[in-house]
Design a protein around this motif. Structure first.
Motif, PDB file in Angstrom:
ATOM      1  N   PRO A  47      22.072  -8.244   8.786  1.00 18.61           N
ATOM      2  CA  PRO A  47      20.746  -8.813   9.083  1.00 18.61           C
ATOM      3  C   PRO A  47      19.609  -7.906   8.638  1.00 18.61           C
ATOM      4  CG  PRO A  47      21.816  -8.074  11.102  1.00 18.61           C
ATOM      5  CD  PRO A  47      22.847  -8.012  10.028  1.00 18.61           C
ATOM      6  N   LEU A  48      19.817  -6.587   8.621  1.00 18.75           N
ATOM      7  CA  LEU A  48      18.773  -5.678   8.154  1.00 18.75           C
ATOM      8  C   LEU A  48      18.522  -5.885   6.666  1.00 18.75           C
ATOM      9  CD1 LEU A  48      16.790  -3.393   8.567  1.00 18.75           C
ATOM     10  CD2 LEU A  48      18.684  -1.752   8.311  1.00 18.75           C
ATOM     11  N   GLY A  49      19.579  -6.134   5.915  1.00 15.77           N
ATOM     12  CA  GLY A  49      19.404  -6.440   4.500  1.00 15.77           C
ATOM     13  C   GLY A  49      18.568  -7.697   4.308  1.00 15.77           C
ATOM     14  N   GLU A  50      18.755  -8.678   5.188  1.00 16.73           N
ATOM     15  CA  GLU A  50      17.942  -9.902   5.122  1.00 16.73           C
ATOM     16  C   GLU A  50      16.484  -9.601   5.435  1.00 16.73           C
ATOM     17  OE1 GLU A  50      21.637 -12.774   6.655  1.00 16.73           O
ATOM     18  OE2 GLU A  50      20.011 -12.185   8.021  1.00 16.73           O
ATOM     19  N   VAL A  51      16.267  -8.688   6.390  1.00 18.77           N
ATOM     20  CA  VAL A  51      14.903  -8.294   6.746  1.00 18.77           C
ATOM     21  C   VAL A  51      14.208  -7.637   5.561  1.00 18.77           C
ATOM     22  CG1 VAL A  51      13.546  -6.671   8.138  1.00 18.77           C
ATOM     23  CG2 VAL A  51      15.311  -8.070   9.217  1.00 18.77           C
ATOM     24  N   VAL A  52      14.895  -6.675   4.938  1.00 21.63           N
ATOM     25  CA  VAL A  52      14.309  -5.937   3.814  1.00 21.63           C
ATOM     26  C   VAL A  52      14.008  -6.870   2.654  1.00 21.63           C
ATOM     27  CG1 VAL A  52      14.733  -4.143   2.089  1.00 21.63           C
ATOM     28  CG2 VAL A  52      15.367  -3.754   4.489  1.00 21.63           C
ATOM     29  N   GLU A  53      14.946  -7.757   2.346  1.00 21.50           N
ATOM     30  CA  GLU A  53      14.730  -8.695   1.244  1.00 21.50           C
ATOM     31  C   GLU A  53      13.551  -9.625   1.535  1.00 21.50           C
ATOM     32  OE1 GLU A  53      17.110 -12.139  -1.329  1.00 21.50           O
ATOM     33  OE2 GLU A  53      18.111 -11.090   0.301  1.00 21.50           O
ATOM     34  N   ALA A  54      13.479 -10.118   2.761  1.00 18.04           N
ATOM     35  CA  ALA A  54      12.376 -11.011   3.134  1.00 18.04           C
ATOM     36  C   ALA A  54      11.038 -10.289   3.062  1.00 18.04           C
ATOM     37  CB  ALA A  54      12.600 -11.555   4.537  1.00 18.04           C
ATOM     38  N   ALA A  55      11.012  -9.009   3.478  1.00 17.71           N
ATOM     39  CA  ALA A  55       9.772  -8.240   3.431  1.00 17.71           C
ATOM     40  C   ALA A  55       9.375  -7.910   2.000  1.00 17.71           C
ATOM     41  CB  ALA A  55       9.925  -6.953   4.241  1.00 17.71           C
ATOM     42  N   ASP A  56      10.357  -7.555   1.168  1.00 17.13           N
ATOM     43  CA  ASP A  56      10.066  -7.205  -0.225  1.00 17.13           C
ATOM     44  C   ASP A  56       9.547  -8.395  -1.022  1.00 17.13           C
ATOM     45  OD1 ASP A  56      10.666  -4.520  -0.049  1.00 17.13           O
ATOM     46  OD2 ASP A  56      12.759  -4.761  -0.639  1.00 17.13           O
ATOM     47  N   THR A  57      10.089  -9.569  -0.731  1.00 18.05           N
ATOM     48  CA  THR A  57       9.726 -10.760  -1.502  1.00 18.05           C
ATOM     49  C   THR A  57       8.672 -11.606  -0.800  1.00 18.05           C
ATOM     50  OG1 THR A  57      11.550 -12.020  -0.504  1.00 18.05           O
ATOM     51  CG2 THR A  57      12.012 -10.842  -2.569  1.00 18.05           C
ATOM     52  N   VAL A  58       8.257 -11.180   0.400  1.00 15.64           N
ATOM     53  CA  VAL A  58       7.276 -11.915   1.208  1.00 15.64           C
ATOM     54  C   VAL A  58       7.734 -13.367   1.398  1.00 15.64           C
ATOM     55  CG1 VAL A  58       4.807 -12.286   1.597  1.00 15.64           C
ATOM     56  CG2 VAL A  58       5.545 -10.466   0.065  1.00 15.64           C
TER      57      VAL A  58
END
Length: 350
Positions: free
Chosen positions: A264-275
């Motif tokens: 889930p942290l990977g999902e958080v980082v990806e969502a934040a990076d790609t807005v």
């Protein structure tokens, strides 16, 4: 000539004095102004004006409903804990406190993380005699500090269950007792409290605690854990979009976190990076639909969903760091009562 030099020196002293004293925050100021000040505080701490900002919160009756005030409580606790040498001076500056809000001071001291918080609480206790029971409960360890609150209740093992079966009187009438155990899994406002502490300090300690909740976003066991886990994932992504330092920290944690957190942290980082955080909301909705349709991993009876009802959903609507406005949280979206994003406060800072 000597007179001119004296006048110039006096002018320099006056200008210096004015430069050192920044304008006070009007206690009648807009709550929105203080919210933005709180959000930006960690980037530019303004310790001297914390009491004035808190007085605005008191004046706005922000603490009227304790379960909705977690983020503000966390901020006050973090401000107290961020400067141990001036902690008591800050606390003194918060008084006079409306009697109905004195609990905020008590809990903020206990949640501050200061090594000497008990003695500080003892010294301030005479100013809040009506909160003697609450103060004594914290001093005696009957109420936990923020760092001592467990993620969830420890389930009894097989031996404990067998022991209870043999020692329990089968003819005794079961008296249902109110469960007052405080856990992050069952109290959504504690997530807000962690965010408030982060806003006051910029410390990664509360972020680490939030990371521990991420596996619950994949949970199919209880509605509480799924809700809190989904809110933890969503808030991390939402704030990381605007907070480059937080975003980099979360990315660095990918290499060290266990697998249950890493996914889930990977999902958080990806969502934040790609807005792109809409996917996190949709995933939470789908997870709840699945839980309703198939039941929980622990064979949860679907009748429980009828018992959860609108009241539980409404309580969750004020959580998830929705600073300043009621509602607009993941549980609202889950309940179908809102279509907006989670962070009304974060949206105000854009």
């Amino acid at each position: 000539m000597r007179y001119a030099a004296l006048v110039a020196a006096l002018l320099m002293l006056v200008q210096s004095a004015h430069a050192e004293k920044t304008p006070d925050i009007d206690p009648r100021a807009s709550l929105g102004v203080v919210q933005q000040w709180i959000y930006n505080y960690r980037a530019k701490p303004d310790y001297a004006h914390v009491p004035a900002a808190v007085r605005v919160l008191f004046h706005s009756q922000t603490f009227k409903e304790p379960e909705n005030a977690g983020i503000y409580l966390g901020f006050v606790a973090g401000a107290i804990g961020s400067n141990p040498a001036k902690a008591e001076q800050l606390i003194a500056g918060l008084f006079p406190v409306p009697p109905e809000d004195e609990w905020v001071i008590v809990r903020a001291i206990a949640y501050s993380g200061l090594p000497d918080w008990r003695n500080i609480l003892r010294r301030v206790a005479p100013r809040m005699p009506a909160r003697r029971v609450m103060i004594d409960s914290y001093l005696a360890g009957k109420l936990p500090t923020l760092t001592d609150i467990p993620l969830e209740e420890v389930k009894p093992g097989m031996l404990d269950k067998l022991k209870g079966a043999f020692t329990k009187n089968p003819f005794a009438k079961d008296d249902k007792k109110l469960n007052t155990t405080l856990t992050f899994a069952s109290n959504q406002d504690l997530l807000d409290t962690l965010w408030g502490y982060y806003f006051a300090t910029g410390s990664h300690v509360p972020i680490q605690r939030i990371l521990q909740m991420l596996p619950w976003s994949k949970s199919r066991d209880t509605v509480d854990k799924l809700t809190v886990g989904s809110m933890a994932r969503y808030t991390l992504a939402s704030y990381a979009i605007r907070d480059a330092g937080l975003r980099e920290y979360l990315r660095s944690e990918l290499a060290t976190q266990p697998a249950a957190v890493k996914v889930p942290l990977g999902e958080v980082v990806e969502a934040a990076d790609t807005v792109q955080i809409a996917a996190l909301r949709k995933d939470a909705l789908a997870a709840v639909d699945e839980l309703k349709t198939k039941g929980s991993d622990s064979r949860r009876n679907l009748d429980l969903w009828g018992q959860v009802g609108v009241g539980a959903v409404a309580l969750g609507c004020v959580s998830a760091a929705a600073l300043g406005q009621v509602a607009i949280g993941i549980p609202c979206v889950i309940g179908g009562s809102a279509s907006q994003g989670l962070l009304s406060f974060w949206e105000k800072q854009q």
